[in-house]
Design a protein around this motif. Sequence first.
Motif, mmCIF file in Angstrom:
data_model
loop_
_atom_site.group_PDB
_atom_site.id
_atom_site.type_symbol
_atom_site.label_atom_id
_atom_site.label_comp_id
_atom_site.label_asym_id
_atom_site.label_seq_id
_atom_site.Cartn_x
_atom_site.Cartn_y
_atom_site.Cartn_z
ATOM 1 N N PRO A 1 0.904 -1.365 0.021
ATOM 2 C CA PRO A 1 0.064 0.095 0.003
ATOM 3 C C PRO A 1 0.872 1.318 0.095
ATOM 4 C CG PRO A 1 -0.788 -1.582 1.642
ATOM 5 C CD PRO A 1 0.576 -2.144 1.191
ATOM 6 N N ALA A 2 0.599 2.273 -0.723
ATOM 7 C CA ALA A 2 1.231 3.609 -0.663
ATOM 8 C C ALA A 2 1.681 4.182 0.611
ATOM 9 C CB ALA A 2 0.574 4.482 -1.756
ATOM 10 N N ASP A 3 0.893 4.049 1.420
ATOM 11 C CA ASP A 3 1.227 4.543 2.651
ATOM 12 C C ASP A 3 1.972 3.649 3.588
ATOM 13 O OD1 ASP A 3 -0.820 2.645 3.204
ATOM 14 O OD2 ASP A 3 -1.988 3.942 4.556
ATOM 15 N N ASP A 4 2.348 2.643 3.116
ATOM 16 C CA ASP A 4 3.363 1.651 4.246
ATOM 17 C C ASP A 4 4.839 1.361 3.337
ATOM 18 O OD1 ASP A 4 4.096 -0.064 5.956
ATOM 19 O OD2 ASP A 4 2.873 -1.674 5.227
ATOM 20 N N THR A 5 5.253 2.738 3.277
ATOM 21 C CA THR A 5 6.662 2.610 2.846
ATOM 22 C C THR A 5 7.682 1.572 3.658
ATOM 23 O OG1 THR A 5 6.143 5.066 2.050
ATOM 24 C CG2 THR A 5 8.578 4.255 2.003
ATOM 25 N N ALA A 6 7.516 1.867 4.896
ATOM 26 C CA ALA A 6 8.360 0.943 5.812
ATOM 27 C C ALA A 6 8.342 -0.678 5.434
ATOM 28 C CB ALA A 6 7.931 1.422 7.215
ATOM 29 N N SER A 7 7.282 -1.129 5.215
ATOM 30 C CA SER A 7 7.150 -2.645 4.756
ATOM 31 C C SER A 7 7.537 -2.760 3.309
ATOM 32 C CB SER A 7 5.697 -2.946 4.552
ATOM 33 O OG SER A 7 5.263 -2.957 5.879
ATOM 34 N N LEU A 8 7.596 -1.567 2.564
ATOM 35 C CA LEU A 8 8.408 -1.789 1.143
ATOM 36 C C LEU A 8 9.949 -1.943 1.372
ATOM 37 C CD1 LEU A 8 8.309 -1.853 -1.857
ATOM 38 C CD2 LEU A 8 8.333 0.785 -1.596
ATOM 39 N N VAL A 9 10.372 -1.024 2.230
ATOM 40 C CA VAL A 9 11.719 -0.854 2.449
ATOM 41 C C VAL A 9 12.490 -2.105 3.249
ATOM 42 C CG1 VAL A 9 13.370 0.229 3.887
ATOM 43 C CG2 VAL A 9 11.716 1.871 2.496
ATOM 44 N N ASN A 10 11.572 -2.781 4.001
ATOM 45 C CA ASN A 10 11.949 -3.941 4.824
ATOM 46 C C ASN A 10 12.081 -4.922 3.829
ATOM 47 O OD1 ASN A 10 11.815 -2.860 7.254
ATOM 48 N ND2 ASN A 10 9.673 -3.584 7.774
ATOM 49 N N ASP A 11 11.026 -5.135 2.906
ATOM 50 C CA ASP A 11 11.358 -6.101 1.563
ATOM 51 C C ASP A 11 12.370 -5.829 0.890
ATOM 52 O OD1 ASP A 11 8.845 -7.456 2.375
ATOM 53 O OD2 ASP A 11 7.800 -6.944 0.747
ATOM 54 N N LEU A 12 12.691 -4.707 0.283
ATOM 55 C CA LEU A 12 13.826 -4.252 -0.400
ATOM 56 C C LEU A 12 15.006 -4.716 0.398
ATOM 57 C CD1 LEU A 12 12.702 -1.218 -2.330
ATOM 58 C CD2 LEU A 12 12.466 -3.456 -2.964
ATOM 59 N N HIS A 13 15.385 -4.309 1.467
ATOM 60 C CA HIS A 13 16.097 -4.736 2.399
ATOM 61 C C HIS A 13 16.763 -6.062 2.664
ATOM 62 C CE1 HIS A 13 18.758 -5.190 6.156
ATOM 63 N NE2 HIS A 13 19.344 -3.913 5.866
ATOM 64 N N ALA A 14 15.319 -6.800 2.587
ATOM 65 C CA ALA A 14 15.551 -8.274 2.987
ATOM 66 C C ALA A 14 16.245 -8.934 1.470
ATOM 67 C CB ALA A 14 14.200 -8.742 3.114
ATOM 68 N N VAL A 15 15.671 -8.375 0.415
ATOM 69 C CA VAL A 15 16.178 -9.029 -0.920
ATOM 70 C C VAL A 15 17.685 -8.831 -1.028
ATOM 71 C CG1 VAL A 15 15.988 -8.549 -3.445
ATOM 72 C CG2 VAL A 15 14.038 -8.868 -2.078
ATOM 73 N N ASN A 16 17.897 -7.479 -0.764
ATOM 74 C CA ASN A 16 19.372 -7.054 -0.853
ATOM 75 C C ASN A 16 20.366 -8.062 0.088
ATOM 76 O OD1 ASN A 16 20.243 -4.423 -2.665
ATOM 77 N ND2 ASN A 16 18.185 -4.122 -1.631
ATOM 78 N N THR A 17 19.808 -8.031 1.249
ATOM 79 C CA THR A 17 20.614 -9.207 2.344
ATOM 80 C C THR A 17 20.683 -10.408 2.110
ATOM 81 O OG1 THR A 17 19.968 -7.313 4.047
ATOM 82 C CG2 THR A 17 20.480 -9.574 4.663
ATOM 83 N N LEU A 18 19.498 -10.998 1.536
ATOM 84 C CA LEU A 18 19.817 -12.242 1.045
ATOM 85 C C LEU A 18 20.704 -12.534 -0.274
ATOM 86 C CD1 LEU A 18 15.988 -13.371 1.123
ATOM 87 C CD2 LEU A 18 17.789 -14.466 2.487
ATOM 88 N N LEU A 19 20.591 -11.682 -1.100
ATOM 89 C CA LEU A 19 21.553 -11.780 -2.265
ATOM 90 C C LEU A 19 23.089 -11.722 -1.804
ATOM 91 C CD1 LEU A 19 19.458 -10.148 -5.158
ATOM 92 C CD2 LEU A 19 20.159 -12.530 -5.033
ATOM 93 N N GLN A 20 23.126 -10.515 -0.998
ATOM 94 C CA GLN A 20 24.573 -10.322 -0.541
ATOM 95 C C GLN A 20 25.092 -11.480 0.610
ATOM 96 O OE1 GLN A 20 25.705 -6.305 1.432
ATOM 97 N NE2 GLN A 20 25.632 -7.623 3.362
ATOM 98 N N ASP A 21 24.143 -12.050 1.492
ATOM 99 C CA ASP A 21 24.735 -12.940 2.442
ATOM 100 C C ASP A 21 24.615 -14.293 1.524
ATOM 101 O OD1 ASP A 21 24.478 -11.334 4.162
ATOM 102 O OD2 ASP A 21 22.691 -12.348 4.978
#
Length: 195
Positions: A94-114
């Motif tokens: 949802p447009a008003d849930d930037t925090a959840s979106l950022v959490n998902d993007l962070h998780a993807v980056n972290t999984l790929l990095q790790d």
Amino acid sequence: MGLLDAILGRSKPVRPDLDQLFAVPSAALTLQAATGFTPTGRGSVCFAGVEGGGFARLQEDVRELLDADTERGGIPVEFSRDAYGYTWLLATHPADDTASLVNDLHAVNTLLQDGGFGPHLLCSLIGFRHPADGRSLALVYLYKRGTFYPFAPLPGDAEKRDNPRELQVRGALGDDLRVEKDLSRWFPVWGAPGL
């Protein structure tokens, strides 16, 4: 950095700081107050695809992790390839849930990095739109630099950027995000999913 590196003008590469992504939700509030741009709830991660079973398994792990909430109405992630052969993962909230979106993007980056695929990560972006004129904007996180920059395409088919708007956004977010100082690294991301 050694003496020889200093003499030859080599610099030590900046280590990625994925936690910088967590500054985006508060930066989004600053951006809205200063420029009127509001989050779209869409964001993506771009990486160079790798052949092989290990990468395919990791990609499935990412899909399973981010699609875990689809039974409760969440939107499944989408994978796509662009004309240059890069893989994009698009996450939608949802447009008003930037925090959840950022959490998902962070998780993807972290999984790929790790998973050992950090060198293949290129960027992440978070989409914004201006309600008055419908123009789009992305805050692009450069993985290898640990910095952000704004990307504001002009509407229409021509691939042109709204440079004054990008500079305006840089000025507005200078205290909220680590903005890339080298303007030559503000690469266009034409047609990026999430924009």
